[in-house]
Design a protein around this motif. Structure first.
Motif, short mmCIF file in Angstrom:
data_model
loop_
_atom_site.label_atom_id
_atom_site.label_comp_id
_atom_site.label_asym_id
_atom_site.label_seq_id
_atom_site.Cartn_x
_atom_site.Cartn_y
_atom_site.Cartn_z
N ASN A 183 -13.21 -7.60 8.35
CA ASN A 183 -13.53 -7.31 9.95
C ASN A 183 -12.11 -7.65 10.66
OD1 ASN A 183 -14.25 -7.42 12.40
ND2 ASN A 183 -16.15 -8.51 12.30
N LYS A 184 -11.44 -6.68 11.11
CA LYS A 184 -10.04 -6.84 11.67
C LYS A 184 -10.23 -7.35 13.11
CE LYS A 184 -7.45 -3.81 13.75
NZ LYS A 184 -7.05 -4.78 14.96
N PRO A 185 -9.73 -8.45 13.26
CA PRO A 185 -9.96 -9.00 14.91
C PRO A 185 -8.98 -8.28 15.70
CG PRO A 185 -9.16 -10.81 13.27
CD PRO A 185 -9.25 -9.47 12.58
N PHE A 186 -9.28 -8.20 16.95
CA PHE A 186 -8.52 -7.79 18.05
C PHE A 186 -7.17 -8.20 17.98
CE2 PHE A 186 -7.00 -7.94 22.47
CZ PHE A 186 -7.26 -6.45 22.94
N ASN A 187 -6.18 -7.46 18.33
CA ASN A 187 -4.94 -7.75 18.44
C ASN A 187 -3.84 -7.90 16.91
OD1 ASN A 187 -3.47 -7.38 20.68
ND2 ASN A 187 -4.11 -9.40 21.75
N VAL A 188 -4.87 -7.72 16.06
CA VAL A 188 -3.99 -7.77 14.66
C VAL A 188 -3.45 -6.38 14.29
CG1 VAL A 188 -4.39 -8.24 12.12
CG2 VAL A 188 -5.59 -9.63 14.13
N LEU A 189 -2.16 -6.37 13.74
CA LEU A 189 -1.50 -5.06 13.30
C LEU A 189 -2.42 -4.80 11.87
CD1 LEU A 189 2.18 -5.72 13.90
CD2 LEU A 189 0.46 -4.29 15.26
#
Length: 184
Positions: A8-14
């Motif tokens: 689950n990729k968080p917001f603002n992670v490349l």
């Protein structure tokens, strides 16, 4: 047998393991969350988008998931600015003309705000006089920033974008930054 990591990729992670040298240490990357060696992202998710990202240690599987030829359907929850109407949903279902051509027809439906959704950090911008609404959208292609461009083209700019499914793989109850490893 292959291994696949549902993240689950968080917001603002490349959506990469290293950043450009001029930004080193200033922006979060996948390396801040995933320490498994030889795992690579199968597809992309923009820095300002959240949700399901698949990573694998199997190059053939990575190619199959990411390759547009295999048409893996991708489902998103989209928070848009404005009160979404049936006309806009109908346009999304038929396909929308963008600068780079007509999109394939999408599965689209207006939904209530999910009760399970986590708070985004930072929160979306809110305008007191303009409501927001939620859309579930499934597409089978992956043009650059396609979902955002599609919603804007029908008059409802995207405020928040969360991918919840890629093919058979679902985000489930993974919280931002969490992952689960599966053998397939």
């Amino acid at each position: 047998m292959s291994q696949i990591l549902l993240f689950n990729k968080p917001f603002n992670v490349l959506c990469q393991f290293t950043d450009e040298p001029e930004f080193k240490g200033q922006r979060e990357t996948l390396a801040d969350y995933i320490q498994l060696p030889n795992f690579y992202a199968a597809g992309r998710l923009d820095r300002d988008s959240e949700g399901l990202l698949l990573l694998t240690d199997d190059g053939k599987l990575q190619h199959k998931i990411a390759d547009p030829q295999h048409k893996q359907p991708k489902t998103y929850l989209v928070q848009v600015e404005g009160e979404l109407n049936a006309q806009a949903v109908g346009q999304l279902q038929k396909g929308v003309t963008l600068k780079d051509g007509l999109t394939r027809p999408a599965k689209a439906r207006k939904v209530n705000e999910p009760k399970w959704i986590w708070e985004r950090n930072p929160p979306i911008r809110q305008r007191q006089s303009i409501p927001t609404s939620w859309l579930e959208l499934t597409i089978t292609e992956g043009k650059n920033r396609q979902v955002r461009r599609m919603t804007a083209a029908v008059g409802f700019p995207t405020l928040r974008l969360i991918r919840i499914q890629i093919g058979e793989f679902k985000l489930g109850n993974l919280q931002p930054g969490e992952s689960v490893l599966q053998t397939i």
